[in-house]
Design a protein around this motif. Sequence first.
Motif, PDB file in Angstrom:
ATOM      1  N   LYS A  14       0.844  -1.192   0.000  1.00 32.01           N
ATOM      2  CA  LYS A  14       0.000   0.000   0.000  1.00 32.01           C
ATOM      3  C   LYS A  14       0.879   1.242   0.000  1.00 32.01           C
ATOM      4  CE  LYS A  14      -0.528  -0.495   5.017  1.00 32.01           C
ATOM      5  NZ  LYS A  14      -1.489  -0.689   6.124  1.00 32.01           N
ATOM      6  N   GLY A  15       0.243   2.393  -0.174  1.00 30.18           N
ATOM      7  CA  GLY A  15       0.943   3.668  -0.081  1.00 30.18           C
ATOM      8  C   GLY A  15       2.018   3.869  -1.124  1.00 30.18           C
ATOM      9  N   LEU A  16       3.090   4.553  -0.717  1.00 31.99           N
ATOM     10  CA  LEU A  16       4.191   4.850  -1.620  1.00 31.99           C
ATOM     11  C   LEU A  16       4.827   3.582  -2.162  1.00 31.99           C
ATOM     12  CD1 LEU A  16       6.301   6.677  -2.958  1.00 31.99           C
ATOM     13  CD2 LEU A  16       7.518   6.747  -0.766  1.00 31.99           C
ATOM     14  N   GLY A  17       4.956   2.561  -1.314  1.00 30.51           N
ATOM     15  CA  GLY A  17       5.558   1.307  -1.757  1.00 30.51           C
ATOM     16  C   GLY A  17       4.791   0.679  -2.901  1.00 30.51           C
ATOM     17  N   LEU A  18       3.472   0.666  -2.795  1.00 32.40           N
ATOM     18  CA  LEU A  18       2.636   0.093  -3.848  1.00 32.40           C
ATOM     19  C   LEU A  18       2.734   0.917  -5.124  1.00 32.40           C
ATOM     20  CD1 LEU A  18       0.531  -1.923  -4.849  1.00 32.40           C
ATOM     21  CD2 LEU A  18      -1.242  -0.515  -3.774  1.00 32.40           C
ATOM     22  N   LEU A  20       5.189   2.730  -6.098  1.00 31.22           N
ATOM     23  CA  LEU A  20       6.515   2.534  -6.667  1.00 31.22           C
ATOM     24  C   LEU A  20       6.624   1.202  -7.392  1.00 31.22           C
ATOM     25  CD1 LEU A  20       9.441   3.407  -7.037  1.00 31.22           C
ATOM     26  CD2 LEU A  20       9.938   2.463  -4.771  1.00 31.22           C
ATOM     27  N   VAL A  21       6.147   0.129  -6.767  1.00 29.79           N
ATOM     28  CA  VAL A  21       6.236  -1.188  -7.401  1.00 29.79           C
ATOM     29  C   VAL A  21       5.466  -1.220  -8.719  1.00 29.79           C
ATOM     30  CG1 VAL A  21       5.607  -3.622  -7.182  1.00 29.79           C
ATOM     31  CG2 VAL A  21       6.658  -2.436  -5.252  1.00 29.79           C
ATOM     32  N   LYS A  22       4.290  -0.643  -8.743  1.00 28.66           N
ATOM     33  CA  LYS A  22       3.502  -0.620  -9.979  1.00 28.66           C
ATOM     34  C   LYS A  22       4.222   0.170 -11.073  1.00 28.66           C
ATOM     35  CE  LYS A  22      -1.159  -1.265  -8.099  1.00 28.66           C
ATOM     36  NZ  LYS A  22      -2.507  -0.650  -7.923  1.00 28.66           N
ATOM     37  N   LYS A  23       4.797   1.295 -10.710  1.00 29.98           N
ATOM     38  CA  LYS A  23       5.543   2.108 -11.678  1.00 29.98           C
ATOM     39  C   LYS A  23       6.752   1.344 -12.214  1.00 29.98           C
ATOM     40  CE  LYS A  23       3.707   6.451 -11.492  1.00 29.98           C
ATOM     41  NZ  LYS A  23       3.516   7.411 -12.607  1.00 29.98           N
ATOM     42  N   LEU A  24       7.459   0.673 -11.317  1.00 30.65           N
ATOM     43  CA  LEU A  24       8.658  -0.055 -11.711  1.00 30.65           C
ATOM     44  C   LEU A  24       8.335  -1.188 -12.675  1.00 30.65           C
ATOM     45  CD1 LEU A  24      10.446  -0.230  -8.248  1.00 30.65           C
ATOM     46  CD2 LEU A  24      11.245   1.047 -10.248  1.00 30.65           C
ATOM     47  N   LEU A  25       7.320  -1.963 -12.353  1.00 35.49           N
ATOM     48  CA  LEU A  25       6.947  -3.088 -13.213  1.00 35.49           C
ATOM     49  C   LEU A  25       6.475  -2.595 -14.575  1.00 35.49           C
ATOM     50  CD1 LEU A  25       5.136  -5.352 -10.602  1.00 35.49           C
ATOM     51  CD2 LEU A  25       7.362  -5.771 -11.663  1.00 35.49           C
ATOM     52  N   ALA A  26       5.729  -1.500 -14.584  1.00 35.45           N
ATOM     53  CA  ALA A  26       5.244  -0.937 -15.851  1.00 35.45           C
ATOM     54  C   ALA A  26       6.398  -0.444 -16.716  1.00 35.45           C
ATOM     55  CB  ALA A  26       4.263   0.199 -15.579  1.00 35.45           C
ATOM     56  N   ALA A  27       7.494  -0.026 -16.058  1.00 38.78           N
ATOM     57  CA  ALA A  27       8.652   0.492 -16.787  1.00 38.78           C
ATOM     58  C   ALA A  27       9.645  -0.597 -17.172  1.00 38.78           C
ATOM     59  CB  ALA A  27       9.355   1.549 -15.946  1.00 38.78           C
ATOM     60  N   GLY A  28       9.354  -1.838 -16.812  1.00 34.12           N
ATOM     61  CA  GLY A  28      10.205  -2.943 -17.224  1.00 34.12           C
ATOM     62  C   GLY A  28      11.258  -3.377 -16.231  1.00 34.12           C
ATOM     63  N   PHE A 184       1.574  12.851   2.063  1.00 35.58           N
ATOM     64  CA  PHE A 184       1.166  12.223   0.803  1.00 35.58           C
ATOM     65  C   PHE A 184      -0.161  11.500   0.996  1.00 35.58           C
ATOM     66  CE2 PHE A 184       5.344  13.326  -0.436  1.00 35.58           C
ATOM     67  CZ  PHE A 184       5.352  13.318  -1.830  1.00 35.58           C
ATOM     68  N   ARG A 185      -0.969  11.513  -0.043  1.00 35.91           N
ATOM     69  CA  ARG A 185      -2.326  10.966   0.047  1.00 35.91           C
ATOM     70  C   ARG A 185      -2.307   9.440  -0.034  1.00 35.91           C
ATOM     71  NH1 ARG A 185      -6.780  14.385  -3.071  1.00 35.91           N
ATOM     72  NH2 ARG A 185      -5.530  15.940  -1.919  1.00 35.91           N
ATOM     73  N   THR A 186      -1.973   8.821   1.091  1.00 35.19           N
ATOM     74  CA  THR A 186      -1.954   7.366   1.226  1.00 35.19           C
ATOM     75  C   THR A 186      -2.838   6.989   2.409  1.00 35.19           C
ATOM     76  OG1 THR A 186      -0.103   7.306   2.782  1.00 35.19           O
ATOM     77  CG2 THR A 186       0.440   7.401   0.422  1.00 35.19           C
ATOM     78  N   ASP A 187      -2.784   5.703   2.809  1.00 32.88           N
ATOM     79  CA  ASP A 187      -3.548   5.242   3.964  1.00 32.88           C
ATOM     80  C   ASP A 187      -2.728   5.303   5.249  1.00 32.88           C
ATOM     81  OD1 ASP A 187      -5.887   4.671   2.561  1.00 32.88           O
ATOM     82  OD2 ASP A 187      -5.157   2.695   1.961  1.00 32.88           O
ATOM     83  N   PHE A 188      -1.637   6.089   5.255  1.00 32.64           N
ATOM     84  CA  PHE A 188      -0.749   6.107   6.409  1.00 32.64           C
ATOM     85  C   PHE A 188      -1.476   6.492   7.694  1.00 32.64           C
ATOM     86  CE2 PHE A 188       2.032   8.537   9.286  1.00 32.64           C
ATOM     87  CZ  PHE A 188       2.907   7.524   9.644  1.00 32.64           C
ATOM     88  N   ASP A 227       2.138   8.636  -6.511  1.00 27.82           N
ATOM     89  CA  ASP A 227       2.612   8.225  -7.834  1.00 27.82           C
ATOM     90  C   ASP A 227       3.732   9.151  -8.318  1.00 27.82           C
ATOM     91  OD1 ASP A 227       0.873   6.094  -7.955  1.00 27.82           O
ATOM     92  OD2 ASP A 227      -0.619   7.135  -9.177  1.00 27.82           O
ATOM     93  N   LYS A 228       3.602  10.439  -8.020  1.00 28.27           N
ATOM     94  CA  LYS A 228       4.640  11.391  -8.424  1.00 28.27           C
ATOM     95  C   LYS A 228       5.900  11.208  -7.576  1.00 28.27           C
ATOM     96  CE  LYS A 228       1.417  14.799 -10.305  1.00 28.27           C
ATOM     97  NZ  LYS A 228       0.863  16.177 -10.220  1.00 28.27           N
ATOM     98  N   ALA A 229       5.733  10.819  -6.311  1.00 30.15           N
ATOM     99  CA  ALA A 229       6.895  10.511  -5.477  1.00 30.15           C
ATOM    100  C   ALA A 229       7.643   9.309  -6.036  1.00 30.15           C
ATOM    101  CB  ALA A 229       6.460  10.246  -4.045  1.00 30.15           C
ATOM    102  N   ALA A 230       6.897   8.309  -6.503  1.00 33.84           N
ATOM    103  CA  ALA A 230       7.518   7.134  -7.114  1.00 33.84           C
ATOM    104  C   ALA A 230       8.320   7.531  -8.350  1.00 33.84           C
ATOM    105  CB  ALA A 230       6.449   6.109  -7.477  1.00 33.84           C
ATOM    106  N   ASP A 231       7.769   8.435  -9.152  1.00 34.54           N
ATOM    107  CA  ASP A 231       8.493   8.919 -10.335  1.00 34.54           C
ATOM    108  C   ASP A 231       9.818   9.565  -9.938  1.00 34.54           C
ATOM    109  OD1 ASP A 231       6.542   8.098 -12.154  1.00 34.54           O
ATOM    110  OD2 ASP A 231       5.468  10.007 -12.069  1.00 34.54           O
TER     111      ASP A 231
END
Length: 279
Positions: A14-18, A20-28, A184-188, A227-231
């Motif tokens: 969840k949150g930033l970790g989630l 980030l992982v989604k962004k990373l996988l989408a980017a290969g 950041f707008r997460t469930d923290f 999502d922007k933090a992950a970027d």
Amino acid sequence: METKKVWLVTGASKGLGLSLVKKLLAAGYSVAATSRNVQSLITAIGEPSATFLPLAVNLTDNNDVQSAVAECLTHFGQLDIVVNNAGYGQIGTLEELSDTEARENFDVNVFGVLNIIRNVMPHLRQQKKGHIFNISSIGGYHGGFPGWAIYLSTKFAVAGLTESLAAEIKEFGVHATVVYPGYFRTDFLSKDSVCRPEHPIDAYTAARKAEQVHIDDINHQQPNDPDKAADVLIAISKEANPPVHLFLGKDAYELVQDKQSILNKDVEQWKNYTFSTAY
């Protein structure tokens, strides 16, 4: 070559970790992701694959962490970037929190980070490259929030150990960055990520007010996008000379300015005492 890097991200369900992982996988990229519950990772991200390895890990157990890092290396054959993101918030003043409540927050937020570092560094040191991101908080730089002392002190600890880590591992070509996110707008601030004191003391009105503001007003109204933090983390990972200190969010920037103003005022106002200790 960038898309072949392997990331290890803790607290990824969840949150930033989630994000980030989604962004990373989408980017290969290839990603090993940890959570206390592996099914939460599979539900949120997907089934295990050649590029995605979900791991159920108790970060406070060094043996468990050691096994997870070994599994990551076996699965991917390498490890390049580590993100220590897992943690939770413990609300409560120093007087009202029990020893158990305080130590449990340190166990996850600080010693969990240390367990990861201890077990990934032999590999990163040997390959002479890599990057460790430790997610602190703007509260790990500015501690002026009543009722959050234990949580903030864990994040100050993360900041301090990262600064020293960066100096220790520089000779091996490995980087370390402490990240200070603002709100950041997460469930923290939701009940699964933040704990209230078991035995609150009514006299602490400022702490109770701050607690209610965070949970009732700030929760899900935070001004920053995970999502922007992950970027940003992905972009920083590509820098040849990344920063040791990285602040995220306009609110974080403003709190830095406030803290520096407070420090400068105290340093100048009391410098006669500061200088008085010389022989």
